[in-house]
Design a protein around this motif. Structure first.
Motif, PDB file in Angstrom:
ATOM      1  N   MET A  34      -1.609  -0.422  -2.424  1.00 21.93           N
ATOM      2  CA  MET A  34      -0.896   0.668  -3.101  1.00 21.93           C
ATOM      3  C   MET A  34      -0.114   1.124  -1.813  1.00 21.93           C
ATOM      4  O   MET A  34      -0.587   1.579  -0.823  1.00 21.93           O
ATOM      5  N   GLY A  35       1.070   1.796  -2.367  1.00 17.25           N
ATOM      6  CA  GLY A  35       1.822   2.243  -1.199  1.00 17.25           C
ATOM      7  C   GLY A  35       2.559   3.600  -1.738  1.00 17.25           C
ATOM      8  O   GLY A  35       2.702   3.837  -3.209  1.00 17.25           O
ATOM      9  N   TRP A  36       2.836   4.659  -0.984  1.00 13.43           N
ATOM     10  CA  TRP A  36       3.527   5.901  -1.341  1.00 13.43           C
ATOM     11  C   TRP A  36       4.720   5.563  -0.488  1.00 13.43           C
ATOM     12  O   TRP A  36       5.077   5.445   0.679  1.00 13.43           O
ATOM     13  N   PHE A  37       5.948   6.019  -1.365  1.00 13.11           N
ATOM     14  CA  PHE A  37       7.389   6.131  -0.866  1.00 13.11           C
ATOM     15  C   PHE A  37       7.945   7.538  -1.161  1.00 13.11           C
ATOM     16  O   PHE A  37       7.528   8.073  -2.214  1.00 13.11           O
ATOM     17  N   ARG A  38       8.833   7.674  -0.790  1.00 17.55           N
ATOM     18  CA  ARG A  38       9.886   8.878  -0.773  1.00 17.55           C
ATOM     19  C   ARG A  38      11.194   8.597  -1.160  1.00 17.55           C
ATOM     20  O   ARG A  38      11.629   7.836  -0.205  1.00 17.55           O
ATOM     21  N   GLN A  39      11.949   9.439  -1.783  1.00 17.30           N
ATOM     22  CA  GLN A  39      13.344   9.163  -1.859  1.00 17.30           C
ATOM     23  C   GLN A  39      14.087  10.782  -2.317  1.00 17.30           C
ATOM     24  O   GLN A  39      13.759  11.535  -2.868  1.00 17.30           O
ATOM     25  N   GLU A  46      11.884   5.616   1.385  1.00 14.65           N
ATOM     26  CA  GLU A  46      11.357   5.599   2.315  1.00 14.65           C
ATOM     27  C   GLU A  46       9.909   5.495   2.348  1.00 14.65           C
ATOM     28  O   GLU A  46       9.326   5.939   1.555  1.00 14.65           O
ATOM     29  N   PHE A  47       9.200   4.369   3.242  1.00 14.37           N
ATOM     30  CA  PHE A  47       7.983   4.033   3.007  1.00 14.37           C
ATOM     31  C   PHE A  47       7.401   5.286   3.694  1.00 14.37           C
ATOM     32  O   PHE A  47       7.888   6.002   4.749  1.00 14.37           O
ATOM     33  N   VAL A  48       6.170   5.539   3.313  1.00 13.37           N
ATOM     34  CA  VAL A  48       5.303   6.929   3.747  1.00 13.37           C
ATOM     35  C   VAL A  48       3.887   6.373   4.058  1.00 13.37           C
ATOM     36  O   VAL A  48       3.707   6.458   5.417  1.00 13.37           O
ATOM     37  N   ALA A  49       3.146   5.529   3.431  1.00 10.73           N
ATOM     38  CA  ALA A  49       1.615   5.252   3.486  1.00 10.73           C
ATOM     39  C   ALA A  49       1.430   4.015   2.577  1.00 10.73           C
ATOM     40  O   ALA A  49       1.958   3.913   1.632  1.00 10.73           O
ATOM     41  N   ALA A  50       0.390   3.194   2.982  1.00  8.34           N
ATOM     42  CA  ALA A  50       0.025   2.211   2.169  1.00  8.34           C
ATOM     43  C   ALA A  50      -1.540   2.028   2.327  1.00  8.34           C
ATOM     44  O   ALA A  50      -2.101   2.209   3.364  1.00  8.34           O
ATOM     45  N   ILE A  51      -2.264   1.398   1.497  1.00  6.34           N
ATOM     46  CA  ILE A  51      -3.748   0.954   1.559  1.00  6.34           C
ATOM     47  C   ILE A  51      -4.148  -0.073   0.782  1.00  6.34           C
ATOM     48  O   ILE A  51      -3.435  -0.371  -0.408  1.00  6.34           O
ATOM     49  N   VAL A  98       2.985  -0.619  -6.649  1.00  5.57           N
ATOM     50  CA  VAL A  98       1.657  -1.637  -6.297  1.00  5.57           C
ATOM     51  C   VAL A  98       2.446  -2.987  -5.489  1.00  5.57           C
ATOM     52  O   VAL A  98       3.377  -3.203  -6.028  1.00  5.57           O
ATOM     53  N   ASN A  99       1.790  -3.478  -4.649  1.00 10.04           N
ATOM     54  CA  ASN A  99       1.983  -4.777  -3.830  1.00 10.04           C
ATOM     55  C   ASN A  99       1.251  -5.677  -4.197  1.00 10.04           C
ATOM     56  O   ASN A  99      -0.057  -5.659  -3.837  1.00 10.04           O
ATOM     57  N   GLN A 100       1.324  -6.666  -4.790  1.00 11.26           N
ATOM     58  CA  GLN A 100       0.427  -7.721  -5.467  1.00 11.26           C
ATOM     59  C   GLN A 100      -0.278  -8.599  -4.200  1.00 11.26           C
ATOM     60  O   GLN A 100      -1.283  -9.142  -4.441  1.00 11.26           O
TER      61      GLN A 100
END
Length: 123
Positions: A34-39, A46-51, A98-100
């Motif tokens: 799972m990732g967080w992005f912002r625009q 823009e990428f922020v964080a992922a887990i 979501v990143n598979q």
């Protein structure tokens, strides 16, 4: 189908904190991330964080590494982004995704996206 719903955005003062939530439902994948992005307006996403959903392994953008924390609750099927010491330039729509295949910092690696939640940081 995978559904993602973000919540927790709002208007805060510079230096304040905010916690975003993303609830996931539907089909998921083994070792997915799972990732967080912002625009922000006029800018690229823009990428922020992922887990990773299991583990958990995490990664952060350099600009937020000391201030933001990503976490997850498997029982609630929810991913969180705790944001501390927010800056006005971080005003943006924040998306979870979501990143598979795992986690990465690239928009192109993510397969499903939420609708976004607005974060506004005033001076």
């Amino acid at each position: 189908q995978v559904q993602l719903v973000e919540s927790g955005g709002g208007l805060v003062q510079a230096g304040d904190s905010l916690r975003l939530s993303c609830t996931v439902s539907g089909r998921t994948f083994r070792n997915y991330g799972m990732g967080w992005f912002r625009q922000a307006p006029g800018k690229e996403r823009e990428f922020v964080a992922a887990i990773t959903w299991s583990g958990p392994w995490t990664t952060y953008a350099d600009s937020v590494k000391s201030r933001f924390t990503i976490s997850r609750d498997n029982v609630k099927n929810t991913v969180y982004l705790q944001m501390n010491s927010l800056k006005p330039e971080e005003t943006a729509v924040y998306y979870c995704a979501v990143n598979q295949a795992g986690i990465s910092s690239y928009v192109r690696d993510y397969n499903y996206w939420g609708q976004g939640t607005q974060v506004t940081v005033s001076s």
